[in-house]
Every structure is written in C-alpha cells, then in structure tokens.
Design a protein around this motif. Structure first.
Motif, short mmCIF file in Angstrom:
data_model
loop_
_atom_site.label_atom_id
_atom_site.label_comp_id
_atom_site.label_asym_id
_atom_site.label_seq_id
_atom_site.Cartn_x
_atom_site.Cartn_y
_atom_site.Cartn_z
N LEU A 63 -2.16 0.72 10.76
CA LEU A 63 -1.46 0.86 9.25
C LEU A 63 -1.74 -0.03 8.30
O LEU A 63 -1.79 -1.52 8.49
N GLU A 64 -2.29 0.37 6.96
CA GLU A 64 -2.36 -0.36 5.78
C GLU A 64 -1.00 -0.17 5.01
O GLU A 64 -1.02 1.02 4.66
N ILE A 65 -0.60 -1.19 4.43
CA ILE A 65 0.50 -1.12 3.57
C ILE A 65 -0.15 -1.63 2.01
O ILE A 65 -0.53 -2.83 1.86
N GLN A 66 0.10 -0.84 0.95
CA GLN A 66 -0.14 -1.16 -0.41
C GLN A 66 1.00 -1.06 -1.11
O GLN A 66 1.57 -0.19 -1.45
N GLU A 67 1.42 -2.34 -1.58
CA GLU A 67 2.86 -2.30 -2.34
C GLU A 67 2.43 -2.03 -3.78
O GLU A 67 1.51 -2.58 -4.49
N PHE A 68 3.47 -1.27 -4.52
CA PHE A 68 3.27 -1.20 -6.04
C PHE A 68 4.76 -1.57 -6.65
O PHE A 68 5.82 -1.66 -5.90
N THR A 69 4.81 -1.74 -7.87
CA THR A 69 5.98 -2.28 -8.38
C THR A 69 6.62 -1.02 -9.47
O THR A 69 7.46 -1.27 -10.42
N ASP A 70 5.75 -0.01 -9.47
CA ASP A 70 6.21 1.18 -10.51
C ASP A 70 6.38 2.77 -9.37
O ASP A 70 6.20 2.65 -8.33
N TYR A 71 6.87 3.54 -10.24
CA TYR A 71 6.90 4.81 -9.46
C TYR A 71 5.78 5.93 -9.83
O TYR A 71 5.83 6.78 -9.31
N VAL A 72 4.86 5.58 -10.71
CA VAL A 72 4.00 6.40 -10.79
C VAL A 72 2.41 6.22 -10.28
O VAL A 72 2.05 7.04 -9.67
N VAL A 73 2.16 5.25 -10.30
CA VAL A 73 0.68 4.85 -9.65
C VAL A 73 0.56 5.13 -8.31
O VAL A 73 -0.33 5.67 -7.69
N PRO A 74 1.65 4.97 -7.27
CA PRO A 74 1.75 5.41 -5.79
C PRO A 74 1.33 7.07 -5.75
O PRO A 74 0.84 7.24 -4.83
N ASN A 75 1.91 7.84 -6.60
CA ASN A 75 1.76 9.26 -6.66
C ASN A 75 0.18 9.53 -7.17
O ASN A 75 -0.34 10.52 -6.52
N THR A 76 -0.12 8.93 -8.16
CA THR A 76 -1.55 9.25 -8.73
C THR A 76 -2.75 8.70 -7.60
O THR A 76 -3.70 9.38 -7.60
N ALA A 77 -2.36 7.52 -6.98
CA ALA A 77 -3.37 7.12 -5.99
C ALA A 77 -3.33 8.05 -4.83
O ALA A 77 -4.58 8.39 -4.21
N LEU A 78 -2.23 8.64 -4.71
CA LEU A 78 -2.30 9.67 -3.47
C LEU A 78 -2.88 10.88 -3.86
O LEU A 78 -3.66 11.46 -2.80
N GLN A 79 -2.54 11.45 -4.91
CA GLN A 79 -3.34 12.81 -5.30
C GLN A 79 -4.88 12.34 -5.43
O GLN A 79 -5.58 13.40 -5.04
N GLU A 80 -5.48 11.12 -5.77
CA GLU A 80 -6.70 10.96 -5.95
C GLU A 80 -7.44 10.64 -4.74
O GLU A 80 -8.53 10.40 -4.75
N GLY A 81 -6.53 10.35 -3.47
CA GLY A 81 -7.10 9.92 -2.18
C GLY A 81 -7.30 8.66 -1.78
O GLY A 81 -7.76 8.25 -1.00
N THR A 82 -7.15 7.55 -2.91
CA THR A 82 -6.92 6.14 -2.55
C THR A 82 -5.87 6.00 -1.49
O THR A 82 -6.22 4.82 -0.62
N LEU A 83 -4.73 6.79 -1.38
CA LEU A 83 -3.68 6.39 -0.53
C LEU A 83 -3.88 7.61 0.50
O LEU A 83 -4.07 8.73 0.02
N ASP A 84 -3.27 7.44 1.74
CA ASP A 84 -3.14 8.63 2.65
C ASP A 84 -1.85 9.16 2.71
O ASP A 84 -1.50 10.20 3.10
N ALA A 85 -0.73 8.26 2.25
CA ALA A 85 0.78 8.60 2.35
C ALA A 85 1.28 7.91 1.24
O ALA A 85 0.63 6.57 0.95
N ASN A 86 2.50 8.07 0.95
CA ASN A 86 3.11 6.94 0.38
C ASN A 86 4.73 7.24 0.66
O ASN A 86 5.17 8.04 1.26
N LEU A 87 5.47 6.06 0.51
CA LEU A 87 7.06 6.04 0.88
C LEU A 87 7.79 5.19 -0.21
O LEU A 87 7.50 3.91 -0.27
N TYR A 88 8.40 5.85 -1.14
CA TYR A 88 9.28 5.22 -2.21
C TYR A 88 10.35 6.24 -3.02
O TYR A 88 11.18 5.62 -3.55
N GLN A 89 9.99 7.48 -2.87
CA GLN A 89 10.52 8.24 -3.72
C GLN A 89 11.36 9.47 -3.25
O GLN A 89 11.33 9.59 -1.80
N ASN A 90 12.09 10.15 -3.71
CA ASN A 90 13.20 11.11 -3.31
C ASN A 90 12.46 12.51 -3.74
O ASN A 90 11.36 12.57 -4.53
#
Length: 274
Positions: A63-90
C-alpha cells in the motif's frame, strides 16, 4: 454568493503529489503491484497508515498513500490513473463530482463516518446565535447541502420539503434569526472562525485545525440514517481489482473498527464490520 460544484485545490503540494505519484494500474499483475491510494490526512490518511503499518503485509497487500489537502485533485488523479483508489469523500459528493466533471468513479465500500459539525468561538449552542449572525458553510454543492440540513435538523432554519443533498440557501423557507450565510472553501472554514459567529466544518478540516468534533462542536451530526459515510472509490472497471478487494476487507475488519473507536473516541465513527 458564487457557489461552486466543488472546491478548488488549496495547495500546490497536492497537485504536485497527484502529478508525480506513480500509480500501478489495475489488476496488480505488473512488476509493481502496489496499490496507490489518495487520501486527506485526517482521518483517511491515519486509517490507511494504520492498515499499512499493521495489517497490509499479512494480507499480502502493498500500500502506498498519497495525501492531499483538497477535495478535487484526488478524484481527477483517480480518473486519470495516477491513483488506484481514493478515500476521503461521501457518495453524494462523488455523484455530484461525476456529474459535474464527467468522471466515471464508483464507490466500493463505506469506510467510516466523519460527522460534520457546527463550531463557534462565540456561542456554546446554535440556539444562542444572535439575530443576523453570520454562519459560514462549505461552498461545494453536497457539503453545503449537508451543512444546511444539519442546521435544519436542529430547527435553526427550515428547508423546502423536497430539498435534497444539493440544498442551497435558496431552499431556505424560514430563517427566524435572519442568519447570513457565507460560502467558503471547506479548507478555509477553520481559519475563518475568528471572523464568524459560527461555521459548519467538515470533520477532516476540523481535526486538521486541532478541533475536536466531540468536544468543540456546538452541534454534531447524528450517525443514525446518515448517508455521508466516507467511501473507498475506484475508477469504474477496477472494482474487482484483487488489491482493492484486500483493502476493502481490511477496512471492514474488526481491527480497523477498534482502531477508529480507540483513536477518535466518537469524533469518527466506524460503519462496517467483517
């Protein structure tokens, strides 16, 4: 008041992380089968770090964890394939984001509930707010609606009967105290408390600012029938990734439940068991 569908990135660091993180792609069959998960620092990053340090190796998960300070970039990164998953939103936030941004992200499991709260340095109860008081709320659609529903549940305001998760100040039908609502970026809310009568703040930003939801909030969401559990999300088509499946089982485990109960003492609530 200008209302955004989702808040802008609040840190160049978050964008840098999103652009430089090395996602491993779906399936876990390559030379690097590490699962890269994006998260806000609290509580998602802490929960994932507990899993990484204590449970992942035994479960056969890297497991590798990438931390973010906002609510937008983790989703765009997930869509683009930079992330495999994210955990922060409802889920309501994710649904709104997909609709607004054209992304194709899906939830795979509810992880925990971070109750939203009302915080104030001027009153000890929302009923003590003075006439004409200024109350700040998050400026993204679903979190603003969530904030207004929290105030409505306490009788501070009344919303239209059909007001959904995207409720806005335009849906207020009764405002006995003639409160003024100020829409701010969610990350800015704790920093603005000195200039406000009250603010409705997301759990992660409250805890990041040193606020205790159970001790400092003058009003806190109930867990009963609450639709705002934080979810582990992936890009559609990756729901059956075996690495994701391992993380899902760990998030649902009794060990993680106990960690959440012990560490957060009611400020974050577990929602799943194995």
């Amino acid at each position: 008041m200008k209302r955004r569908t989702a808040p802008l990135a609040t840190s160049a660091l978050a964008l840098s992380l999103a652009l430089t993180a090395c996602g491993s792609g779906s399936g876990g069959d390559g030379p690097d089968d590490t699962l890269v998960v994006g998260a806000t620092a609290v509580p998602a990053g802490e929960v994932l770090t507990y899993i990484k340090d204590n449970l992942a190796e035994k479960a056969g998960l890297r497991l590798e964890i990438q931390e973010f300070t906002d609510y937008v970039v983790p989703n765009t990164a997930l869509q683009e394939g930079t992330l495999d998953a994210n955990l922060y939103q409802n889920k309501p936030y994710l649904d709104d984001f997909n609709q607004a941004k054209g992304t194709d992200l899906v939830p795979v499991v509810d992880a925990y509930l971070p109750p939203m709260g009302v915080y104030s340095k001027k009153v000890k109860d929302v009923t003590e707010l003075a006439d004409g008081a200024t109350v700040a709320v998050p400026n993204d659609t679903t979190n603003e609606g969530r904030a207004l529903k929290l105030l409505a549940a306490q009788g501070v305001i009344t919303l239209k009967k059909d007001a959904g998760t995207d409720a806005s100040p335009a849906d207020i039908t009764a405002n006995p105290k003639k409160l003024t609502f100020k829409e701010l970026d969610p990350a800015q809310l704790p920093r603005s408390l000195d200039d406000l009568d009250a603010a409705v703040i997301n759990n992660n930003y409250a805890q990041d600012a040193g606020l205790s939801p159970t001790k400092d909030a003058v009003l806190l969401e109930s867990a009963k029938d609450n639709p705002y559990a934080n979810i582990l999300a992936v890009k559609r088509g990756n729901e059956d990734d075996p690495r994701v499946g391992k993380l899902v089982q760990l998030l649902k485990s009794a060990d993680v439940r106990k960690f959440i109960e012990d560490k957060y003492q009611g400020s974050v609530l577990p929602v799943t068991t194995a």
